[in-house]
Design a protein around this motif. Structure first.
Motif, PDB file in Angstrom:
ATOM      1  N   HIS A 104      -1.510 -64.632  91.037  1.00  0.00           N
ATOM      2  CA  HIS A 104      -2.437 -63.798  90.366  1.00  0.00           C
ATOM      3  C   HIS A 104      -1.772 -63.200  89.255  1.00  0.00           C
ATOM      4  CE1 HIS A 104      -4.472 -63.086  94.504  1.00  0.00           C
ATOM      5  NE2 HIS A 104      -4.391 -64.484  94.063  1.00  0.00           N
ATOM      6  N   GLN A 105      -0.444 -63.014  89.182  1.00  0.00           N
ATOM      7  CA  GLN A 105       0.083 -62.638  87.813  1.00  0.00           C
ATOM      8  C   GLN A 105       0.006 -63.646  86.804  1.00  0.00           C
ATOM      9  OE1 GLN A 105       4.505 -61.622  88.622  1.00  0.00           O
ATOM     10  NE2 GLN A 105       3.921 -59.502  89.566  1.00  0.00           N
ATOM     11  N   LEU A 106       0.131 -64.845  87.385  1.00  0.00           N
ATOM     12  CA  LEU A 106      -0.122 -66.044  86.256  1.00  0.00           C
ATOM     13  C   LEU A 106      -1.532 -66.027  85.849  1.00  0.00           C
ATOM     14  CD1 LEU A 106       1.169 -69.799  86.747  1.00  0.00           C
ATOM     15  CD2 LEU A 106      -1.374 -69.422  86.376  1.00  0.00           C
ATOM     16  N   LEU A 107      -2.494 -66.006  86.550  1.00  0.00           N
ATOM     17  CA  LEU A 107      -3.815 -65.670  86.034  1.00  0.00           C
ATOM     18  C   LEU A 107      -4.026 -64.790  85.161  1.00  0.00           C
ATOM     19  CD1 LEU A 107      -6.579 -67.088  86.175  1.00  0.00           C
ATOM     20  CD2 LEU A 107      -7.266 -65.634  88.191  1.00  0.00           C
ATOM     21  N   PHE A 108      -3.541 -63.698  85.417  1.00  0.00           N
ATOM     22  CA  PHE A 108      -4.075 -62.414  84.669  1.00  0.00           C
ATOM     23  C   PHE A 108      -3.246 -62.629  83.224  1.00  0.00           C
ATOM     24  CE2 PHE A 108      -2.344 -58.208  83.148  1.00  0.00           C
ATOM     25  CZ  PHE A 108      -3.686 -57.777  82.827  1.00  0.00           C
ATOM     26  N   ARG A 109      -1.921 -63.092  83.125  1.00  0.00           N
ATOM     27  CA  ARG A 109      -1.559 -63.237  81.795  1.00  0.00           C
ATOM     28  C   ARG A 109      -2.225 -64.275  81.127  1.00  0.00           C
ATOM     29  NH1 ARG A 109       3.212 -64.960  85.134  1.00  0.00           N
ATOM     30  NH2 ARG A 109       3.226 -67.334  84.919  1.00  0.00           N
ATOM     31  N   ARG A 110      -2.554 -65.501  81.564  1.00  0.00           N
ATOM     32  CA  ARG A 110      -3.418 -66.527  81.015  1.00  0.00           C
ATOM     33  C   ARG A 110      -4.762 -66.076  80.423  1.00  0.00           C
ATOM     34  NH1 ARG A 110      -2.019 -72.082  84.224  1.00  0.00           N
ATOM     35  NH2 ARG A 110       0.325 -72.267  83.547  1.00  0.00           N
ATOM     36  N   LEU A 111      -5.516 -65.125  81.049  1.00  0.00           N
ATOM     37  CA  LEU A 111      -6.645 -64.468  80.739  1.00  0.00           C
ATOM     38  C   LEU A 111      -6.549 -63.905  79.480  1.00  0.00           C
ATOM     39  CD1 LEU A 111      -8.139 -63.195  84.191  1.00  0.00           C
ATOM     40  CD2 LEU A 111      -8.837 -65.410  82.852  1.00  0.00           C
ATOM     41  N   ALA A 112      -5.221 -63.596  78.855  1.00  0.00           N
ATOM     42  CA  ALA A 112      -5.141 -63.061  77.624  1.00  0.00           C
ATOM     43  C   ALA A 112      -5.876 -63.821  76.449  1.00  0.00           C
ATOM     44  CB  ALA A 112      -3.868 -62.574  77.618  1.00  0.00           C
ATOM     45  N   VAL A 113      -5.732 -65.339  76.719  1.00  0.00           N
ATOM     46  CA  VAL A 113      -6.566 -65.817  75.567  1.00  0.00           C
ATOM     47  C   VAL A 113      -7.954 -65.488  75.370  1.00  0.00           C
ATOM     48  CG1 VAL A 113      -4.475 -67.738  75.734  1.00  0.00           C
ATOM     49  CG2 VAL A 113      -6.984 -67.758  76.954  1.00  0.00           C
ATOM     50  N   PHE A 114      -8.660 -65.109  76.014  1.00  0.00           N
ATOM     51  CA  PHE A 114      -9.979 -64.695  75.967  1.00  0.00           C
ATOM     52  C   PHE A 114     -10.191 -63.570  75.504  1.00  0.00           C
ATOM     53  CE2 PHE A 114     -10.179 -67.656  79.701  1.00  0.00           C
ATOM     54  CZ  PHE A 114     -10.995 -68.705  79.087  1.00  0.00           C
ATOM     55  N   SER A 115     -10.786 -63.439  74.186  1.00  0.00           N
ATOM     56  CA  SER A 115     -10.929 -62.121  73.363  1.00  0.00           C
ATOM     57  C   SER A 115     -12.132 -61.392  73.743  1.00  0.00           C
ATOM     58  CB  SER A 115     -11.026 -62.353  71.979  1.00  0.00           C
ATOM     59  OG  SER A 115     -12.109 -63.398  71.672  1.00  0.00           O
ATOM     60  N   GLY A 116     -13.133 -62.106  74.340  1.00  0.00           N
ATOM     61  CA  GLY A 116     -14.288 -61.406  74.801  1.00  0.00           C
ATOM     62  C   GLY A 116     -14.608 -61.814  76.273  1.00  0.00           C
ATOM     63  N   GLY A 117     -15.772 -61.804  76.513  1.00  0.00           N
ATOM     64  CA  GLY A 117     -16.365 -62.316  78.094  1.00  0.00           C
ATOM     65  C   GLY A 117     -16.229 -63.775  78.208  1.00  0.00           C
TER      66      GLY A 117
ATOM     67  N   VAL B  41     -10.267 -58.490  89.800  1.00  0.00           N
ATOM     68  CA  VAL B  41     -11.690 -57.771  89.866  1.00  0.00           C
ATOM     69  C   VAL B  41     -11.345 -56.315  90.804  1.00  0.00           C
ATOM     70  CG1 VAL B  41     -13.885 -57.379  90.353  1.00  0.00           C
ATOM     71  CG2 VAL B  41     -13.118 -59.437  88.974  1.00  0.00           C
ATOM     72  N   ALA B  42     -11.012 -56.671  92.128  1.00  0.00           N
ATOM     73  CA  ALA B  42     -10.974 -55.677  93.092  1.00  0.00           C
ATOM     74  C   ALA B  42      -9.788 -54.719  92.727  1.00  0.00           C
ATOM     75  CB  ALA B  42     -10.240 -56.327  94.381  1.00  0.00           C
ATOM     76  N   LYS B  43      -8.715 -54.953  91.840  1.00  0.00           N
ATOM     77  CA  LYS B  43      -7.734 -54.153  91.510  1.00  0.00           C
ATOM     78  C   LYS B  43      -8.325 -53.515  90.123  1.00  0.00           C
ATOM     79  CE  LYS B  43      -3.786 -55.734  93.971  1.00  0.00           C
ATOM     80  NZ  LYS B  43      -4.584 -56.669  94.774  1.00  0.00           N
ATOM     81  N   SER B  44      -9.359 -53.834  89.683  1.00  0.00           N
ATOM     82  CA  SER B  44      -9.875 -53.141  88.501  1.00  0.00           C
ATOM     83  C   SER B  44      -8.947 -53.502  87.130  1.00  0.00           C
ATOM     84  CB  SER B  44      -9.874 -51.652  88.365  1.00  0.00           C
ATOM     85  OG  SER B  44     -10.704 -51.021  89.431  1.00  0.00           O
ATOM     86  N   LEU B  45      -8.259 -54.852  87.254  1.00  0.00           N
ATOM     87  CA  LEU B  45      -7.651 -55.469  86.042  1.00  0.00           C
ATOM     88  C   LEU B  45      -8.585 -56.093  85.133  1.00  0.00           C
ATOM     89  CD1 LEU B  45      -4.177 -56.118  87.684  1.00  0.00           C
ATOM     90  CD2 LEU B  45      -4.447 -54.224  85.905  1.00  0.00           C
ATOM     91  N   VAL B  46      -9.563 -56.499  85.927  1.00  0.00           N
ATOM     92  CA  VAL B  46     -10.624 -57.406  85.053  1.00  0.00           C
ATOM     93  C   VAL B  46     -11.999 -56.952  85.555  1.00  0.00           C
ATOM     94  CG1 VAL B  46     -11.909 -59.698  84.907  1.00  0.00           C
ATOM     95  CG2 VAL B  46      -9.325 -59.649  85.119  1.00  0.00           C
ATOM     96  N   ASN B  47     -12.778 -56.727  84.327  1.00  0.00           N
ATOM     97  CA  ASN B  47     -14.171 -56.058  84.708  1.00  0.00           C
ATOM     98  C   ASN B  47     -15.265 -57.379  84.710  1.00  0.00           C
ATOM     99  OD1 ASN B  47     -13.145 -53.434  83.991  1.00  0.00           O
ATOM    100  ND2 ASN B  47     -13.166 -53.877  81.842  1.00  0.00           N
TER     101      ASN B  47
ATOM    102  N   THR C 209      -7.309 -42.897  97.286  1.00  0.00           N
ATOM    103  CA  THR C 209      -7.339 -43.522  96.166  1.00  0.00           C
ATOM    104  C   THR C 209      -6.537 -44.814  96.110  1.00  0.00           C
ATOM    105  OG1 THR C 209      -5.600 -42.256  95.238  1.00  0.00           O
ATOM    106  CG2 THR C 209      -7.854 -41.165  95.351  1.00  0.00           C
ATOM    107  N   SER C 210      -7.125 -45.551  95.213  1.00  0.00           N
ATOM    108  CA  SER C 210      -6.402 -46.900  95.293  1.00  0.00           C
ATOM    109  C   SER C 210      -6.848 -47.706  94.252  1.00  0.00           C
ATOM    110  CB  SER C 210      -6.565 -47.475  96.740  1.00  0.00           C
ATOM    111  OG  SER C 210      -5.874 -49.133  96.698  1.00  0.00           O
ATOM    112  N   ARG C 211      -6.047 -48.754  93.694  1.00  0.00           N
ATOM    113  CA  ARG C 211      -6.547 -49.886  92.742  1.00  0.00           C
ATOM    114  C   ARG C 211      -7.405 -50.862  93.323  1.00  0.00           C
ATOM    115  NH1 ARG C 211      -6.025 -48.680  87.215  1.00  0.00           N
ATOM    116  NH2 ARG C 211      -5.952 -51.096  87.159  1.00  0.00           N
ATOM    117  N   GLU C 212      -7.547 -50.695  94.728  1.00  0.00           N
ATOM    118  CA  GLU C 212      -8.382 -52.114  95.540  1.00  0.00           C
ATOM    119  C   GLU C 212      -8.999 -51.213  96.608  1.00  0.00           C
ATOM    120  OE1 GLU C 212      -6.330 -55.216  97.219  1.00  0.00           O
ATOM    121  OE2 GLU C 212      -4.567 -54.273  96.602  1.00  0.00           O
ATOM    122  N   PRO C 213     -10.143 -51.724  97.158  1.00  0.00           N
ATOM    123  CA  PRO C 213     -10.695 -51.008  98.603  1.00  0.00           C
ATOM    124  C   PRO C 213      -9.747 -51.732  99.603  1.00  0.00           C
ATOM    125  CG  PRO C 213     -12.210 -52.401  97.287  1.00  0.00           C
ATOM    126  CD  PRO C 213     -10.935 -52.735  96.604  1.00  0.00           C
TER     127      PRO C 213
END
Length: 418
Positions: A206-219, A247-253, A77-81
């Motif tokens: 990758h932390q930088l990208l993840f937090r910046r993606l917060a500006v997108f309210s949808g797809g 995506v691999a870590k399931s933080l983004v769908n 079991t893991s957040r990524e393959p």
């Protein structure tokens, strides 16, 4: 079975796996070859839990074990393959949640709602009053993205807050969703701890990208992401690796319907990313980029075919949602009124074209009132390539009895939205 240690050296991970396989390691002097020889020919199911923090070590150990034993089975079991040739990945999806238009009878049949009611009833004998509360439960499960842990934590709050209280305070979900089982692992005791566990295994880029993606309210698409995220310090190559890791870590769908992939953050992931964006002091910068990009995307374009027209309609709906989100930010306490006024010309025209007259009138009035408070020419872009266009907007304020007309100056740059 082994519950793998967090951030441990490779040798420590190997010892954990060896003990799970029944191999005594009194001096901690064991290597992969010894372990592989010990399990060879044995019919075993080896379960390795929570491998994401030691994924490289686990991948090497598992690869060596399965190479020497055809009858050994390993479940990780893991957040990524693991990214091994022999690996088969099974994604554990969130529970299904009821659509917003579901009836009372339909809502109670969804797994997320069943889990919520089961956990509520296990804490106290609860008899819901009827349709209104069931619809609130459905909304709670939707806003929690069908995540089982979040639903269980929300159910524990019903005893003190009631269904309505839980629903009302979901805007502050990380303060609300605490108090997990005392015997649970620390990362399962609160929703914030769960996201902390996943966030801190990301590298800084990758932390930088993840937090910046917060500006997108949808797809959003990859091109939209690059337009808003990338700058002289964050290249497109960084974005390619970053979105793949998230995506691999399931933080983004990811949605793979059609030729263009679309990405989306769950509501809980976005709420967490917004906190991180604000903590880093980047919210104003990235939100301003997003607002200008949203304004750019609202410009009308013509379709050459029916299929292209359908694609454009999907893009238009997403662009409209992005523009709404950007407009709301611009007129918020931490926003930029000037950018909101610049965005208003395109947004109100798009709303008018979509037949959303009331929303068009409300947002146009808000922008015109703000424009009257700004210094002259303050909405002109300071970008050399910017162009200025004027949009005359009529606002029906009193059922057509009185019309207020204002001029909104759109100083949005043609191709420069950073």
């Amino acid at each position: 079975m082994s519950n793998l240690p967090r951030q441990q050296p490779k040798d420590a991970v190997l010892c954990e796996v060896a003990e799970a396989c029944g191999l005594s390691t009194p001096d901690a002097a064991v290597d992969i070859a010894q372990l592989a020889a010990a399990v060879s020919g044995k019919r075993l199911l080896l379960v390795l839990d929570n491998a994401e923090h030691v994924i490289d070590a686990v991948a090497r150990i598992v690869d060596a074990l399965v190479a020497t034993s055809e009858i050994l089975r390993v479940m990780v079991t893991s957040r990524e393959p693991l990214r091994l040739m022999q690996e088969t990945v099974y994604r554990v999806e969130p529970l299904d949640v009821p659509p917003s238009h579901s009836t009372h009878a339909e809502i109670v049949q969804f797994p997320a709602v069943k889990l919520f009611l089961l956990r509520v009833n296990s804490i106290q004998r609860y008899a819901y009053a009827g349709c209104e509360e069931i619809h609130l439960i459905g909304e709670i499960c939707r806003r929690l993205d069908g995540i089982p842990l979040a639903i269980e934590l929300a159910a524990t709050r019903v005893a003190g807050l009631g269904i309505g209280g839980v629903h009302r305070y979901l805007h502050d979900r990380f303060s609300l969703l605490t108090g997990g089982y005392r015997t649970a692992l620390p990362r399962h005791q609160t929703l914030r701890a769960t996201f902390d566990w996943s966030f801190f295994i990301l590298n800084p880029c990758h932390q930088l990208l993840f937090r910046r993606l917060a500006v997108f309210s949808g797809g959003f698409t990859f091109d939209a992401m690059c337009a808003v995220m990338c700058d002289e310090k964050y290249a497109v190559a960084d974005a390619i690796g970053g979105i793949g890791d998230l995506v691999a870590k399931s933080l983004v769908n990811i949605e793979l319907e059609g030729p263009v992939s679309r990405y989306r953050l769950s509501d809980s992931a976005r709420a967490y990313a917004l906190e991180k964006l604000h903590a880093q002091g980047e919210q104003r910068l990235i939100a301003a980029r997003h607002a200008r990009y949203a304004s750019h995307c609202l410009r009308p374009c013509l379709a050459d075919s029916v299929a292209e027209q359908l694609d454009l309609e999907i893009d238009f709906r997403q662009s409209l949602d992005d523009a709404r989100s950007a407009f709301d930010w611009a007129f918020s306490r931490h926003g930029d009124t000037r950018i909101g006024v610049e965005l208003a010309a395109g947004l109100t025209e798009a709303l008018l074209d979509a037949g959303l007259i009331h929303e068009c009138r409300t947002r146009a009035e808000q922008a015109i009132d703000a424009l009257e408070e700004l210094p002259p020419a303050s909405v002109d872009s300071d970008t050399e390539n910017a162009r200025t266009c004027h949009s005359r907007l009529g606002i029906d304020l009193c059922s057509g009895a009185r019309v207020k007309v204002g001029t909104i100056v759109d100083g949005t740059a043609g191709s420069c939205w950073r």
